[in-house]
Motif scaffolding. Structure first.
Motif: not given
Length: 306
Positions: A83, A87, A102, A105-106
């Protein structure tokens, strides 16, 4: 408690969830019909009771709660790594790799939510939220936020640690079938994360890592030669605890005997050598060894696991 979110997360790792709750898949429709007659405050208690029956688990089993909270800490460690990169330093990740990072991460965030909600639903207490600052991701190299290769190498080691630690936690969860099934499914997903990161790292063709494979195995030099008795895929000595044998049991990554059967040359297959046999199975780390590796390598003072 977000009941729908909890059920969605549980269903991702336990496809038989609804059958465990009721012989009919319409059980949740029935549950929410009953819920209309209950106060919102009573719904979590009612669902918690159902889950305790489905999972055969109550809050009296501290070993299970300790295990789930340990897995939760590992998920925080993994989530924040990805993350932060996405970000805070998004330019670090090449466009072609961003979708994969991504997705990982999710999934790590889904695991965080899964274990928090599972612990709470079983009347346990989830550990306090661990922020990004709880972790030290600089041990492989301080330039993790500026060099993509360092980021991937760090991710690989953390994922490899997670895989071995998850496998070790299946032991205290052994008699709690549904929690065990959920942890095993998350374990398999973490192994896929490790394989994905390893393939992305292999594409960079870094010196000493040019022959990195999708799974941990005996180290190979860039010329293809085996590096004797070395399974440290990071090639960094301080990361050895992630790959070394568990000092408390004879389950090191050089094992060639499984279930009492030697795999070397099994069924006359002479191509199954010591190295091939040893890397056919990933070995676990027991809690003490896994926590020590996490504490020593990636967790800052004030947040150490006990």
């Amino acid at each position: 408690m977000d009941i729908l979110n909890l059920l969605n997360n549980l269903e991702k790792v336990d496809q038989e969830l609804y059958e465990r709750l009721s012989p009919r898949r319409k059980v949740m429709k029935d549950f929410f019909t009953v819920g209309k007659k209950l106060s919102l405050a009573a719904l979590p208690l009612a669902l918690g009771s159902m889950l305790q029956k489905a999972y055969g688990q109550t809050s009296s089993n501290t070993a299970v709660m300790d295990s789930l909270n340990f897995l939760l800490a590992l998920e925080y460690m993994e989530f924040h790594l990805y993350n932060n990169a996405l970000t805070v330093t998004p330019a670090l990740i090449p466009a072609g790799d961003k979708a994969a990072i991504t997705a990982i991460r999710d999934q790590e965030l889904a695991h965080v939510n899964l274990w928090i909600q599972t612990i709470q639903s079983l009347n346990g207490k989830a550990r306090a939220i661990m922020p990004y600052e709880a972790f030290d991701y600089t041990k492989i190299n301080p330039n993790i936020n500026t060099t993509y290769a360092t980021f991937l190498r760090t991710a690989m080691v953390i994922e490899d640690l997670g895989v071995r630690a998850y496998k070790g936690q299946l032991i205290p969860l052994m008699e709690h079938n549904t929690v065990l099934a959920a942890a095993a499914r998350v374990h398999s997903l973490e192994a896929r994360h490790s394989a994905q990161i390893r393939q992305m790292l292999n594409k960079l063709q870094i010196a000493t890592l040019k022959l990195l494979r999708p799974w941990p195995g005996q180290r190979r030099a860039d010329n293809g030669d085996l590096v004797k008795d070395n399974f440290n895929d990071s090639t960094i000595g301080t990361m050895a605890p992630v790959y070394d044998k568990d000092s408390t049991v004879a389950n090191n990554e050089l094992r060639t005997i499984q279930a009492g059967i030697s795999l070397i040359g099994i069924n006359g297959k002479t191509e199954i050598t010591v190295a091939t046999a040893a890397e056919s199975f990933d070995e676990y780390l027991l809690t003490v060894s896994a926590k020590k590796a996490a504490n020593d390598l990636f967790i800052r003072a004030g947040y150490k696991l006990i």
